[in-house]
Design a protein around this motif. Structure first.
Motif, PDB file in Angstrom:
ATOM      1  N   ALA A  79      87.462  17.870   9.867  1.00 12.39           N
ATOM      2  CA  ALA A  79      87.078  19.278   9.993  1.00 12.39           C
ATOM      3  C   ALA A  79      85.728  19.550   9.710  1.00 12.39           C
ATOM      4  CB  ALA A  79      88.010  20.244   8.911  1.00 12.39           C
ATOM      5  N   TYR A  80      85.002  20.102  10.750  1.00 12.60           N
ATOM      6  CA  TYR A  80      83.372  20.425  10.520  1.00 12.60           C
ATOM      7  C   TYR A  80      83.215  21.680  10.930  1.00 12.60           C
ATOM      8  CZ  TYR A  80      78.606  20.309  11.632  1.00 12.60           C
ATOM      9  OH  TYR A  80      77.289  20.523  11.742  1.00 12.60           O
ATOM     10  N   SER A  81      82.559  22.340   9.849  1.00 16.53           N
ATOM     11  CA  SER A  81      82.150  23.823  10.285  1.00 16.53           C
ATOM     12  C   SER A  81      80.900  24.067   9.774  1.00 16.53           C
ATOM     13  CB  SER A  81      83.321  24.739   9.424  1.00 16.53           C
ATOM     14  OG  SER A  81      83.095  24.547   8.224  1.00 16.53           O
ATOM     15  N   GLN A  82      80.270  25.260  10.408  1.00 11.76           N
ATOM     16  CA  GLN A  82      79.105  25.938  10.198  1.00 11.76           C
ATOM     17  C   GLN A  82      79.214  27.235  10.010  1.00 11.76           C
ATOM     18  OE1 GLN A  82      76.380  23.193  12.677  1.00 11.76           O
ATOM     19  NE2 GLN A  82      77.609  24.407  13.675  1.00 11.76           N
ATOM     20  N   LEU A 132      81.657  19.372   5.825  1.00 10.04           N
ATOM     21  CA  LEU A 132      82.522  18.342   6.485  1.00 10.04           C
ATOM     22  C   LEU A 132      83.649  17.589   5.544  1.00 10.04           C
ATOM     23  CD1 LEU A 132      82.755  16.379   9.409  1.00 10.04           C
ATOM     24  CD2 LEU A 132      81.075  14.874   7.980  1.00 10.04           C
ATOM     25  N   SER A 133      84.902  17.508   6.426  1.00  7.75           N
ATOM     26  CA  SER A 133      85.990  16.940   5.323  1.00  7.75           C
ATOM     27  C   SER A 133      86.769  16.265   6.080  1.00  7.75           C
ATOM     28  CB  SER A 133      86.487  18.098   4.559  1.00  7.75           C
ATOM     29  OG  SER A 133      86.997  18.982   5.404  1.00  7.75           O
ATOM     30  N   VAL A 134      87.884  15.501   5.648  1.00  5.49           N
ATOM     31  CA  VAL A 134      88.962  15.273   6.470  1.00  5.49           C
ATOM     32  C   VAL A 134      90.351  15.810   5.594  1.00  5.49           C
ATOM     33  CG1 VAL A 134      90.529  13.228   6.952  1.00  5.49           C
ATOM     34  CG2 VAL A 134      87.875  12.914   7.234  1.00  5.49           C
ATOM     35  N   GLU A 135      90.960  16.505   6.486  1.00  7.76           N
ATOM     36  CA  GLU A 135      92.208  17.087   5.767  1.00  7.76           C
ATOM     37  C   GLU A 135      93.561  16.356   6.128  1.00  7.76           C
ATOM     38  OE1 GLU A 135      91.705  19.793   3.752  1.00  7.76           O
ATOM     39  OE2 GLU A 135      89.782  19.707   4.351  1.00  7.76           O
ATOM     40  N   ASP A 136      94.120  15.946   4.891  1.00  5.97           N
ATOM     41  CA  ASP A 136      95.464  14.909   5.080  1.00  5.97           C
ATOM     42  C   ASP A 136      96.725  15.770   5.453  1.00  5.97           C
ATOM     43  OD1 ASP A 136      96.057  15.932   2.897  1.00  5.97           O
ATOM     44  OD2 ASP A 136      95.734  14.103   1.614  1.00  5.97           O
ATOM     45  N   ALA A 137      96.717  17.191   5.531  1.00  5.39           N
ATOM     46  CA  ALA A 137      97.618  17.980   5.887  1.00  5.39           C
ATOM     47  C   ALA A 137      97.988  17.709   7.501  1.00  5.39           C
ATOM     48  CB  ALA A 137      97.483  19.489   5.747  1.00  5.39           C
ATOM     49  N   TYR A 176      74.572  18.751  11.254  1.00  3.06           N
ATOM     50  CA  TYR A 176      75.427  17.693  11.839  1.00  3.06           C
ATOM     51  C   TYR A 176      76.192  16.872  11.026  1.00  3.06           C
ATOM     52  CZ  TYR A 176      71.909  14.441  10.323  1.00  3.06           C
ATOM     53  OH  TYR A 176      70.968  13.609   9.890  1.00  3.06           O
ATOM     54  N   GLY A 177      77.032  16.353  11.653  1.00  4.85           N
ATOM     55  CA  GLY A 177      78.101  15.361  10.677  1.00  4.85           C
ATOM     56  C   GLY A 177      78.089  14.004  11.182  1.00  4.85           C
ATOM     57  N   ILE A 178      78.480  13.073  10.373  1.00  5.16           N
ATOM     58  CA  ILE A 178      78.533  11.649  10.855  1.00  5.16           C
ATOM     59  C   ILE A 178      79.551  11.149  10.207  1.00  5.16           C
ATOM     60  CG2 ILE A 178      77.334   9.086  10.862  1.00  5.16           C
ATOM     61  CD1 ILE A 178      74.930  10.484  10.555  1.00  5.16           C
ATOM     62  N   VAL A 179      80.693  10.380  11.082  1.00  3.51           N
ATOM     63  CA  VAL A 179      81.637   9.792  10.384  1.00  3.51           C
ATOM     64  C   VAL A 179      81.376   8.019  10.913  1.00  3.51           C
ATOM     65  CG1 VAL A 179      84.153   9.109  10.577  1.00  3.51           C
ATOM     66  CG2 VAL A 179      83.312  11.441  11.358  1.00  3.51           C
ATOM     67  N   ARG A 180      81.582   7.306   9.933  1.00  5.32           N
ATOM     68  CA  ARG A 180      81.098   5.820  10.010  1.00  5.32           C
ATOM     69  C   ARG A 180      82.433   5.021   9.759  1.00  5.32           C
ATOM     70  NH1 ARG A 180      76.065   4.180   7.309  1.00  5.32           N
ATOM     71  NH2 ARG A 180      77.477   4.166   5.466  1.00  5.32           N
ATOM     72  N   GLY A 219      89.792   0.087   7.245  1.00  8.14           N
ATOM     73  CA  GLY A 219      90.207   0.518   5.715  1.00  8.14           C
ATOM     74  C   GLY A 219      89.121   1.428   5.188  1.00  8.14           C
ATOM     75  N   ASN A 220      88.155   1.889   5.606  1.00  5.63           N
ATOM     76  CA  ASN A 220      87.010   2.618   4.966  1.00  5.63           C
ATOM     77  C   ASN A 220      86.106   3.336   6.081  1.00  5.63           C
ATOM     78  OD1 ASN A 220      83.874   2.348   4.272  1.00  5.63           O
ATOM     79  ND2 ASN A 220      85.212   3.017   2.570  1.00  5.63           N
ATOM     80  N   ARG A 221      85.949   4.554   5.501  1.00  9.79           N
ATOM     81  CA  ARG A 221      85.542   5.566   6.452  1.00  9.79           C
ATOM     82  C   ARG A 221      84.334   6.165   5.490  1.00  9.79           C
ATOM     83  NH1 ARG A 221      88.878   9.917   5.570  1.00  9.79           N
ATOM     84  NH2 ARG A 221      90.271   9.361   7.256  1.00  9.79           N
ATOM     85  N   ASP A 222      83.248   6.397   6.073  1.00  4.85           N
ATOM     86  CA  ASP A 222      82.290   7.220   5.233  1.00  4.85           C
ATOM     87  C   ASP A 222      81.652   8.219   6.175  1.00  4.85           C
ATOM     88  OD1 ASP A 222      81.641   4.634   3.982  1.00  4.85           O
ATOM     89  OD2 ASP A 222      80.343   3.838   5.261  1.00  4.85           O
ATOM     90  N   LEU A 223      81.495   9.412   5.298  1.00  5.14           N
ATOM     91  CA  LEU A 223      80.840  10.581   5.867  1.00  5.14           C
ATOM     92  C   LEU A 223      79.791  10.934   5.666  1.00  5.14           C
ATOM     93  CD1 LEU A 223      84.285  12.992   5.262  1.00  5.14           C
ATOM     94  CD2 LEU A 223      83.707  11.479   7.363  1.00  5.14           C
ATOM     95  N   TYR A 224      78.677  11.731   6.427  1.00  2.00           N
ATOM     96  CA  TYR A 224      77.608  12.450   5.989  1.00  2.00           C
ATOM     97  C   TYR A 224      77.448  13.742   6.597  1.00  2.00           C
ATOM     98  CZ  TYR A 224      72.353  12.739   5.655  1.00  2.00           C
ATOM     99  OH  TYR A 224      71.347  13.286   5.486  1.00  2.00           O
ATOM    100  N   VAL A 225      76.692  14.778   6.055  1.00  2.00           N
ATOM    101  CA  VAL A 225      76.519  16.104   6.577  1.00  2.00           C
ATOM    102  C   VAL A 225      75.202  16.459   5.895  1.00  2.00           C
ATOM    103  CG1 VAL A 225      77.673  17.258   4.738  1.00  2.00           C
ATOM    104  CG2 VAL A 225      77.715  18.320   7.010  1.00  2.00           C
ATOM    105  N   GLU A 226      74.540  16.918   7.067  1.00  3.51           N
ATOM    106  CA  GLU A 226      73.215  17.551   6.697  1.00  3.51           C
ATOM    107  C   GLU A 226      73.145  19.105   7.659  1.00  3.51           C
ATOM    108  OE1 GLU A 226      70.026  15.045   7.196  1.00  3.51           O
ATOM    109  OE2 GLU A 226      68.449  16.698   7.111  1.00  3.51           O
TER     110      GLU A 226
END
Ligand SMILES: [Ca+2]
Ligand SMILES: [Ca+2]
Ligand SMILES: [Ca+2]
Length: 251
Positions: A87-90, A76-81, A97-101, A59-66
């Protein structure tokens, strides 16, 4: 397209059948959106946020981007469409880099860590997923909708702060369905590997180590599935037995 990290190629032929026939465990279908994180500066720190919602294990998601190099942004994002995706982009000539926890709790990271050490310290082992991953399958399945370049990634499975295991691999350009068996993980904790029957935290780290410059990618879903490698080996054994019997009966 099916790409496999596992070593026994013959298992791929029956993967689809077995996944369809048996239960799987959803880690994240990314149907719950999460606000975009943008890092414009390579300065040793990043950004994080946290999101509660459905379609997320625990029930919980953490994101980190650097961002780690270059002059433009890392996002870094999550698109609900539909279909719901990470979605990760540079931007050009930029790397990060990105982390999903997934740790089942909004508690520790609710205020948004701005450096990697603080984000890592936010793993919630006390709350945690408290999940038996061996009951749902023996492999992770990650579905990549699209990637413009190959990119490295890792998956981490934590039983607690000192017992965890890691898989390190590469996802290829284009769409791909990646089956990562538990046996592909190596122990990485200071006191040993994860107990997959008692898991409190899952992490996916994208584009590290040695990230690909300018890579963009999108993930549709992360699941735990019954990867049929052992079934295939059993099947081959039965075939061998049948062949033996046939030879005997011919005599
Ligand atoms: Ca930064
Ligand atoms: Ca959390
Ligand atoms: Ca999805």
């Amino acid at each position: 397209m099916m790409k496999k990290f596992a070593k026994v190629a013959i298992a791929a032929a029956i993967t689809g059948l077995s996944i369809a026939a048996q239960a799987s465990l959803l880690v994240d279908d990314f149907s719950t959106g999460q606000a975009e994180l943008v890092d414009n500066t390579a300065n040793g720190s990043g950004f994080s946020n946290t999101q509660n919602g459905s379609g997320i294990l625990g029930g919980n998601r953490d994101l980190y981007v650097e961002k780690t190099s270059g002059s433009l942004a890392v996002k870094l994002s999550v698109e609900d469409a539909a279909p719901g995706f990470l979605a990760y982009s540079q931007d050009t000539l930029t790397t990060g880099y990105g982390i999903v926890r997934w740790d089942g709790s909004n508690s520790t990271n609710a205020f948004g860590a701005t450096d990697r050490a603080s984000f890592d310290a936010g793993r919630d082992f006390a709350g945690g997923l408290n999940e038996d991953l061996t009951g749902a399958g023996n492999a992770f399945r990650i579905t990549v909708i699209d990637a413009d370049l190959n990119f490295p990634f890792s998956l981490r499975v934590y039983s607690d702060a000192t017992h965890w295991s890691e898989f390190i691999g590469v996802a290829f350009a284009g769409a791909g369905d990646y089956i990562i068996n538990y046996f592909g993980f190596v122990a990485a904790g200071s006191e040993g590997g994860a107990d997959f029957s008692s898991v409190d935290v899952l992490e996916a780290i994208f584009n590290t180590p040695n990230g690909t410059q300018s890579a963009d990618f999108a993930l549709d879903i992360v699941q735990v599935v019954p990867e049929p490698e052992s079934l295939a080996l059993v099947g081959l054994g039965l075939l061998g037995l049948a062949a033996t019997r046939r030879r005997k009966s011919v005599k």
